[in-house]
Scaffold this active site. Structure first.
Site, mmCIF file in Angstrom:
data_model
loop_
_atom_site.group_PDB
_atom_site.id
_atom_site.type_symbol
_atom_site.label_atom_id
_atom_site.label_comp_id
_atom_site.label_asym_id
_atom_site.label_seq_id
_atom_site.Cartn_x
_atom_site.Cartn_y
_atom_site.Cartn_z
ATOM 1 N N ARG A 63 0.917 -1.141 -0.013
ATOM 2 C CA ARG A 63 -0.132 0.020 -0.010
ATOM 3 C C ARG A 63 1.148 1.404 0.034
ATOM 4 O O ARG A 63 0.425 2.303 -0.322
ATOM 5 C CB ARG A 63 -0.827 -0.035 1.187
ATOM 6 N N TYR A 118 -15.831 20.431 -12.503
ATOM 7 C CA TYR A 118 -16.458 19.127 -12.863
ATOM 8 C C TYR A 118 -17.486 18.974 -11.851
ATOM 9 O O TYR A 118 -17.419 19.477 -10.341
ATOM 10 C CB TYR A 118 -15.328 18.297 -12.844
ATOM 11 N N ASP A 190 -7.601 21.320 -11.041
ATOM 12 C CA ASP A 190 -7.987 20.174 -11.859
ATOM 13 C C ASP A 190 -7.428 20.553 -13.327
ATOM 14 O O ASP A 190 -7.964 21.452 -13.886
ATOM 15 C CB ASP A 190 -9.439 19.914 -11.789
ATOM 16 N N LYS A 215 -8.576 9.895 -18.106
ATOM 17 C CA LYS A 215 -8.575 10.662 -19.628
ATOM 18 C C LYS A 215 -7.345 10.444 -20.430
ATOM 19 O O LYS A 215 -7.056 9.321 -21.087
ATOM 20 C CB LYS A 215 -9.143 11.971 -19.193
HETATM 21 C C1 LIG Z 1 -12.252 17.791 -15.477
HETATM 22 C C2 LIG Z 1 -12.468 16.173 -14.847
HETATM 23 N N1 LIG Z 1 -11.750 16.252 -13.793
HETATM 24 C C3 LIG Z 1 -12.200 15.114 -13.028
HETATM 25 C C4 LIG Z 1 -12.817 13.852 -13.408
HETATM 26 C C5 LIG Z 1 -12.890 12.735 -12.765
HETATM 27 O O1 LIG Z 1 -12.188 11.668 -13.199
HETATM 28 P P1 LIG Z 1 -12.329 10.412 -12.557
HETATM 29 O O2 LIG Z 1 -13.710 9.831 -13.812
HETATM 30 O O3 LIG Z 1 -11.306 9.371 -12.959
HETATM 31 O O4 LIG Z 1 -12.981 10.037 -11.417
HETATM 32 C C6 LIG Z 1 -13.299 14.115 -14.848
HETATM 33 C C7 LIG Z 1 -14.299 12.919 -15.277
HETATM 34 O O5 LIG Z 1 -14.967 13.149 -16.313
HETATM 35 C C8 LIG Z 1 -13.514 15.281 -15.495
HETATM 36 O O6 LIG Z 1 -13.841 15.468 -16.585
#
Ligand SMILES: Cc1ncc(COP(=O)(O)O)c(C=O)c1O
Length: 399
Positions: A63, A118, A190, A215
């Site tokens: 871990r 998001y 982000d 992504k």
């Molecule tokens: C801008 C953005 N940040 C974070 C995330 C979250 O990522 P995850 O789906 O891996 O939790 C997404 C998912 O669509 C996203 O579009």
């Protein structure tokens, strides 16, 4: 999680595309094989009782890190640049967001969050963080240096996402970071849209830079993973939080992300080139009123994007002229190459109808027509355009 090793000036001089290929690799340690082994591991054995009691050795428990997790963390740290003190992996992008925020915030703190984050980031703030006694205020993503007026004595962090989700507002991150640091607040970003390849967030004053590796880093729509890169100010609390929360990622998923990372440069360049061609083609269509894509000269965020970013990914929004919901559904249902789905950044093209007007509180989302977010994948542009033409024909027939 890995504190960034001192790689010396030689590694620092390498260009990003070379770092993508060389980062986190040590063939000599793995019998000459190009890639690190995938360690399925929990227990680490110690040769003697003395070694065990002294916790001697590089690894202690699966871990807490393995050669596989370290390889990806080191590759990402190299990409995030010299300001990166360490990188932690998490099981998804959303868990990277929640972990980063939990690492900086305490009960009684206040956080400023961009209005176009998001949506699940918003839900996190409005539910779990609220329950822990952390207050959120949403701000206009385009506020820039004006954010200085929104700080309270207990404002501990500012969350930015640029370009923002769905509406792709380009934020003035350096101005926001300067205002935050003047008030001793940290900046959490982000940075999934641009990846550290096209926006090295830590160089622009961000303290904690998040990637939904699900992504573009993974890039093949087959893995869930997140990462948090921290500067020296934010790393101690981040590494402590990740350890305390017990976060780790399965080795096969780490390996898929590392494998995806090696081709991030060529994939993103192609996503961008194809997205620009298709966005320009869509701009000429009579059914379309507006494109929201910072790489286009016509985009209101273009100047800041040009100043701060070195590229754009394949994700943009199209505002249609007013059309009936049934006609938009006919457009979507007639598409054969564009899949209908949420998670972007893979090799395939996607279309997603959305209405985020109910998810904004500091600004108003009123585009004047139906909106679709497109992800432009790695297919041939001519085939994608033919698919969109099929969609427009169905839209007209359903009118
Ligand atoms: C801008 C953005 N940040 C974070 C995330 C979250 O990522 P995850 O789906 O891996 O939790 C997404 C998912 O669509 C996203 O579009």
């Amino acid at each position: 999680m890995t504190k960034k090793p001192d790689t010396g000036n030689k590694q620092r001089d390498l260009k990003p595309d070379t770092r993508l290929v060389t980062g986190g690799r040590d063939p000599a340690a793995y019998h000459g094989f190009v890639n690190p082994p995938v360690h399925h591991a929990s227990t680490v054995l110690y040769p003697t009782a003395e070694d065990l009691l002294a916790h001697r050795g590089r690894y202690h428990y699966g871990r807490r890190g393995t050669p596989t997790s370290e390889a990806l963390e080191q590759a990402l740290a190299g990409l995030e640049g010299p300001a990166c003190a360490g990188v932690a992996l998490t099981p998804s992008g959303l868990s990277a967001i929640s972990t980063a925020l939990l690492s900086v915030l305490d009960a009684g703190d206040h956080i400023l969050v961009s209005d176009s984050v998001y949506q699940p980031t918003r839900t996190l703030c409005d539910t779990l963080l609220k329950r822990l006694g952390i207050e959120t205020s949403y701000y206009d993503p385009l506020i820039g240096a004006g954010i200085a007026t929104l700080f309270k004595p207990n404002t501990r962090a500012v969350f930015v996402e640029s370009p923002g989700s769905l509406s792709f507002d380009v934020q003035d991150v350096p101005a926001i970071a300067a205002a935050a640091h003047a008030k001793s607040a940290l900046v959490v970003m982000d940075n999934t849209w641009a990846t550290p390849l096209y926006f090295r967030a830590l160089d622009f004053g961000v303290d904690l830079a998040i990637q939904a590796g699900t992504k573009y880093i993974g890039g093949h729509a087959d893995v869930m993973i997140g990462s948090i890169a921290a500067n020296a100010a934010a790393w101690p609390r981040l590494s402590q939080s990740v350890g305390t929360l017990g976060l780790c990622v399965g080795p096969d998923d780490i390996y898929l992300a590392l494998r995806g990372l090696r081709t991030l440069g060529v994939r993103l360049a192609r996503h961008q080139e194809s997205a620009l061609r298709i966005a320009r083609w869509l701009q000429q269509r009579p059914e379309i009123s507006r494109l929201i894509y910072p790489a286009l000269e016509s985009d209101p965020g273009h100047a800041i994007w040009l100043r701060d970013f070195s590229g754009a990914c394949g994700l943009f929004t199209v505002v249609f002229k007013p059309a009936a919901a049934t006609a938009v559904r006919a457009f979507l249902d007639s598409l054969q190459l564009f899949g209908l789905g949420f998670s972007w950044g893979g090799f395939e093209s996607l279309a997603l109808p959305f209405d985020c007007s109910g998810a904004r509180t500091a600004t108003r989302w009123s585009p004047g027509g139906p909106t679709i977010r497109f992800h432009i994948g790695l297919e041939d542009v001519e085939d994608l355009i033919a698919d969109l033409e099929r969609g427009f024909a169905a839209l007209a027939a359903a009118h």
